[in-house]
Design a protein around this motif. Structure first.
Motif, PDB file in Angstrom:
ATOM      1  N   VAL A 193      14.040  91.837  86.986  1.00 57.69           N
ATOM      2  CA  VAL A 193      14.881  91.971  85.796  1.00 57.69           C
ATOM      3  C   VAL A 193      14.463  90.926  84.774  1.00 57.69           C
ATOM      4  CG1 VAL A 193      17.233  91.923  84.889  1.00 57.69           C
ATOM      5  CG2 VAL A 193      16.800  92.857  87.171  1.00 57.69           C
ATOM      6  N   GLY A 194      14.136  91.345  83.575  1.00 55.69           N
ATOM      7  CA  GLY A 194      13.720  90.433  82.525  1.00 55.69           C
ATOM      8  C   GLY A 194      14.847  90.107  81.565  1.00 55.69           C
ATOM      9  N   LEU A 195      14.850  88.865  81.090  1.00 51.73           N
ATOM     10  CA  LEU A 195      15.787  88.423  80.058  1.00 51.73           C
ATOM     11  C   LEU A 195      14.970  88.130  78.803  1.00 51.73           C
ATOM     12  CD1 LEU A 195      17.983  85.933  82.136  1.00 51.73           C
ATOM     13  CD2 LEU A 195      18.169  88.428  81.970  1.00 51.73           C
ATOM     14  N   ALA A 196      15.216  88.872  77.746  1.00 56.21           N
ATOM     15  CA  ALA A 196      14.402  88.767  76.541  1.00 56.21           C
ATOM     16  C   ALA A 196      15.286  88.410  75.350  1.00 56.21           C
ATOM     17  CB  ALA A 196      13.659  90.083  76.297  1.00 56.21           C
ATOM     18  N   GLY A 197      14.658  88.327  74.189  1.00 59.97           N
ATOM     19  CA  GLY A 197      15.358  87.966  72.960  1.00 59.97           C
ATOM     20  C   GLY A 197      14.859  86.643  72.422  1.00 59.97           C
ATOM     21  N   LEU A 198      15.338  86.268  71.265  1.00 61.64           N
ATOM     22  CA  LEU A 198      14.932  85.015  70.643  1.00 61.64           C
ATOM     23  C   LEU A 198      15.354  83.839  71.506  1.00 61.64           C
ATOM     24  CD1 LEU A 198      15.929  85.813  66.939  1.00 61.64           C
ATOM     25  CD2 LEU A 198      13.690  86.035  68.017  1.00 61.64           C
ATOM     26  N   GLY A 199      14.538  82.786  71.502  1.00 59.36           N
ATOM     27  CA  GLY A 199      14.819  81.617  72.319  1.00 59.36           C
ATOM     28  C   GLY A 199      16.140  80.972  71.954  1.00 59.36           C
ATOM     29  N   GLY A 200      16.871  80.472  72.963  1.00 57.68           N
ATOM     30  CA  GLY A 200      18.112  79.762  72.727  1.00 57.68           C
ATOM     31  C   GLY A 200      19.316  80.642  72.509  1.00 57.68           C
ATOM     32  N   HIS A 201      19.251  81.915  72.896  1.00 59.40           N
ATOM     33  CA  HIS A 201      20.368  82.830  72.675  1.00 59.40           C
ATOM     34  C   HIS A 201      21.144  83.131  73.951  1.00 59.40           C
ATOM     35  CE1 HIS A 201      20.122  84.317  68.399  1.00 59.40           C
ATOM     36  NE2 HIS A 201      19.068  83.521  68.488  1.00 59.40           N
ATOM     37  N   GLY A 202      21.066  82.248  74.938  1.00 59.99           N
ATOM     38  CA  GLY A 202      21.924  82.375  76.102  1.00 59.99           C
ATOM     39  C   GLY A 202      21.235  82.752  77.392  1.00 59.99           C
ATOM     40  N   GLN A 203      19.910  82.959  77.356  1.00 60.00           N
ATOM     41  CA  GLN A 203      19.218  83.382  78.579  1.00 60.00           C
ATOM     42  C   GLN A 203      19.249  82.299  79.654  1.00 60.00           C
ATOM     43  OE1 GLN A 203      17.941  83.295  75.464  1.00 60.00           O
ATOM     44  NE2 GLN A 203      16.712  85.108  74.999  1.00 60.00           N
ATOM     45  N   THR A 204      18.904  81.066  79.284  1.00 58.72           N
ATOM     46  CA  THR A 204      18.901  79.979  80.260  1.00 58.72           C
ATOM     47  C   THR A 204      20.313  79.674  80.739  1.00 58.72           C
ATOM     48  OG1 THR A 204      16.890  79.004  79.324  1.00 58.72           O
ATOM     49  CG2 THR A 204      18.300  77.556  80.636  1.00 58.72           C
ATOM     50  N   ARG A 205      21.290  79.734  79.845  1.00 60.28           N
ATOM     51  CA  ARG A 205      22.676  79.487  80.245  1.00 60.28           C
ATOM     52  C   ARG A 205      23.112  80.492  81.314  1.00 60.28           C
ATOM     53  NH1 ARG A 205      23.552  78.660  74.716  1.00 60.28           N
ATOM     54  NH2 ARG A 205      24.552  80.697  74.517  1.00 60.28           N
ATOM     55  N   MET A 206      22.697  81.761  81.158  1.00 57.68           N
ATOM     56  CA  MET A 206      23.086  82.758  82.137  1.00 57.68           C
ATOM     57  C   MET A 206      22.408  82.511  83.483  1.00 57.68           C
ATOM     58  SD  MET A 206      22.878  86.867  82.283  1.00 57.68           S
ATOM     59  CE  MET A 206      21.467  86.705  83.377  1.00 57.68           C
ATOM     60  N   LEU A 207      21.132  82.107  83.463  1.00 55.40           N
ATOM     61  CA  LEU A 207      20.447  81.778  84.714  1.00 55.40           C
ATOM     62  C   LEU A 207      21.161  80.641  85.446  1.00 55.40           C
ATOM     63  CD1 LEU A 207      16.683  81.898  83.657  1.00 55.40           C
ATOM     64  CD2 LEU A 207      17.841  83.488  85.196  1.00 55.40           C
ATOM     65  N   LEU A 208      21.554  79.613  84.712  1.00 58.06           N
ATOM     66  CA  LEU A 208      22.261  78.484  85.323  1.00 58.06           C
ATOM     67  C   LEU A 208      23.622  78.920  85.865  1.00 58.06           C
ATOM     68  CD1 LEU A 208      21.383  75.664  82.755  1.00 58.06           C
ATOM     69  CD2 LEU A 208      20.428  75.992  85.040  1.00 58.06           C
ATOM     70  N   ALA A 209      24.300  79.816  85.129  1.00 60.80           N
ATOM     71  CA  ALA A 209      25.589  80.317  85.595  1.00 60.80           C
ATOM     72  C   ALA A 209      25.435  81.115  86.888  1.00 60.80           C
ATOM     73  CB  ALA A 209      26.240  81.179  84.514  1.00 60.80           C
TER      74      ALA A 209
END
Length: 493
Positions: free
Chosen positions: A294-310
């Motif tokens: 499953v890939g997480l895409a979009g502009l950097g800093g829009h919540g992808q890393t936060r969701m991985l940490l969650a």
């Protein structure tokens, strides 16, 4: 001075004096020849693309050029003058600036205060005002619309914003203008839009007479930006010619890896029972099924890393490692969240799998060494001794250690926060194959990446915007066009 056309060839007498020239440099670390008689001249008005696999010698030659490392053999020249002794202070006085792959800003200080450290001439009354104007002007020139408050602390910035600030500092002028800027993987944390802004500025800087050394494993950036390409392998320059003399395949071949193009063998596992799910405050929910990438895409800093940490916190709430962990994590910012700097390569690799390597609470040295040797071979970590310190490795090889650490565990789910930053193209292809093989065996991967190519390898892609999932793409719908369209215009949930 305007840059020379890529195909132009001038007689030696007509060439301008090199901003900096390294002649017959040799560096050895024990039995390892990091540089083996390398000569390189950087002329004003040119961008040199420096490429090669991890451990090829790129970081070492950069350390020689910026004065951080004295070669055991060889000489340094600038504007036709031999510089001896040569060190960081002399390099800076000659206009040499460097942005390392491992960022060096002080997180407890403000951007303004970091600028003062970078430009030591910014002293006296009113220095804060002058420093603020200098860094803000540079940010505006390179990344228009950046939205960064230069009075704020560096620690509050995302990794992409920190990279932007460090780049802006290298190009800034506080009375001593930059003449040679070395950019080591400068777009590794930047999304496509920010990367395009930076490369456009590089072209303007070179056109005005500046010089740039661009190091990147994203070969399209090298081919589109550099006027001359230098290929290194095993501490030597093995190819050097105008950028127009290379194409993508030829450049990969010159680096020593004729790797076939790899496409994603996508599968539709949406009907399978999800092994991960997460309801976000807004936008579409997230889920991942067994054996899915499953890939997480979009502009950097829009919540992808936060969701991985969650996801990691939810499924691994205890600090004490479990023998059978539910999830494992590959950090994107390896210096801050990944490596243990005082530990060996082996200890960094095996720390997440100690339950498998221990008996009655004691780590079995033979089992640990065997695990390290297995993954050193599988992922080709370039080191003569796994007991060397982790910082003895290049950045890309450090990232390989983090990847091996995760894959060597029993965890059925691997969370990856842009794990291929700074990894060479040959190793990337090998790791892509490993990910696909592990997924076929039932392992689930959740993969955030700033590289569009990596999203093409996923079974399903979630596009993020402003902290929410705004699009879910599967199959043939996974394309650069659809990802960018969703990134810039949120779709109705």
């Amino acid at each position: 001075m305007p840059s020379l056309p890529a195909a132009a060839v001038l007689p030696a007498a007509a060439l301008p004096a090199a901003v900096l020239e390294v002649a017959n440099a040799a560096v050895r670390f024990g039995e390892v020849r990091a540089l083996d008689g390398v000569s390189l001249a950087i002329l004003p008005g040119e961008c040199i693309g420096l490429v090669g696999h991890n451990g090829a010698g790129k970081s070492t030659i950069v350390s020689v050029i910026n004065g951080g490392l004295t070669p055991h053999q060889g000489e340094i020249f600038s504007d036709g003058t031999r510089l001896a002794p040569y060190g960081i202070g002399v390099a800076r006085s000659r206009g040499v600036r460097c942005v390392f792959q491992e960022l060096s800003l002080c997180p407890n200080l403000s951007i303004i205060e970091n600028t003062r450290i970078m430009h030591r001439t910014l002293g006296g009354f009113g220095w804060r005002t002058r420093a603020a104007a200098i860094i803000a002007s540079s940010l505006d020139a390179i990344f228009p619309g950046h939205g960064i408050d230069v009075s704020g602390p560096v620690g509050a910035l995302s990794i992409a914003q920190r990279q932007m600030v460090e780049i802006a500092m290298a190009f800034s002028d506080a009375g001593q203008p930059p003449r040679l800027v070395i950019l080591d993987e400068p777009t590794s944390s930047l999304d496509a839009g920010l990367a395009a802004q930076l490369l456009a500025h590089v072209r303007r800087f070179v056109a005005s007479g500046g010089a740039v050394i661009l190091i990147s494993h994203m070969l399209n950036e090298i081919l589109e930006t550099a006027s001359r390409i230098v290929v290194m392998k095993d501490g030597k320059i093995v190819a050097e010619r105008a950028a127009g003399g290379f194409d993508h395949a030829g450049l990969v071949e010159a680096m020593g890896s004729a790797v076939p193009h790899q496409t994603a063998a996508r599968r539709n596992l949406a009907a399978t029972e999800p092994v991960l799910d997460l309801a976000l405050p807004k936008g579409q929910p997230f889920r991942a099924c067994k054996g899915e990438v499953v890939g997480l895409a979009g502009l950097g800093g829009h919540g992808q890393t936060r969701m991985l940490l969650a996801l990691f916190d939810h499924h691994s709430p205890q600090w004490w490692p479990r023998r059978d962990p539910a999830v494992t994590f590959v950090a994107g910012d390896r210096r801050e969240n990944g490596i243990f700097e005082l530990w060996s390569i082996l200890k960094n690799m095996t720390v997440a799998a100690l339950g498998d390597l221990s008996r009655r609470g004691l780590v079995q040295d033979a089992a640990e060494a065997a695990r390290g040797a297995e993954w050193k071979s599988r992922i080709e970590i370039r080191t003569p001794d796994m007991n060397n310190l982790i910082l003895s490795l290049s950045g890309g090889n450090q990232q390989k250690v983090l990847f091996a650490r995760a894959l060597s565990t029993r965890a059925p789910v691997v969370l990856m926060d842009d794990p291929m930053r700074g990894v060479d193209v040959g190793t990337k292809r090998e790791v892509y194959g490993m990910i696909r093989a592990e997924a076929e065996a039932g392992r689930t991967f959740v993969w955030y990446s700033t590289e569009m190519e990596e999203m093409q390898l996923c079974d399903r892609v979630y596009v993020f915007r402003e902290g929410a999932i705004v699009a879910e793409l599967t199959g043939e719908a996974i394309s650069e066009h659809n990802i960018l369209r969703a990134s810039f215009k949120a779709e109705a949930a």
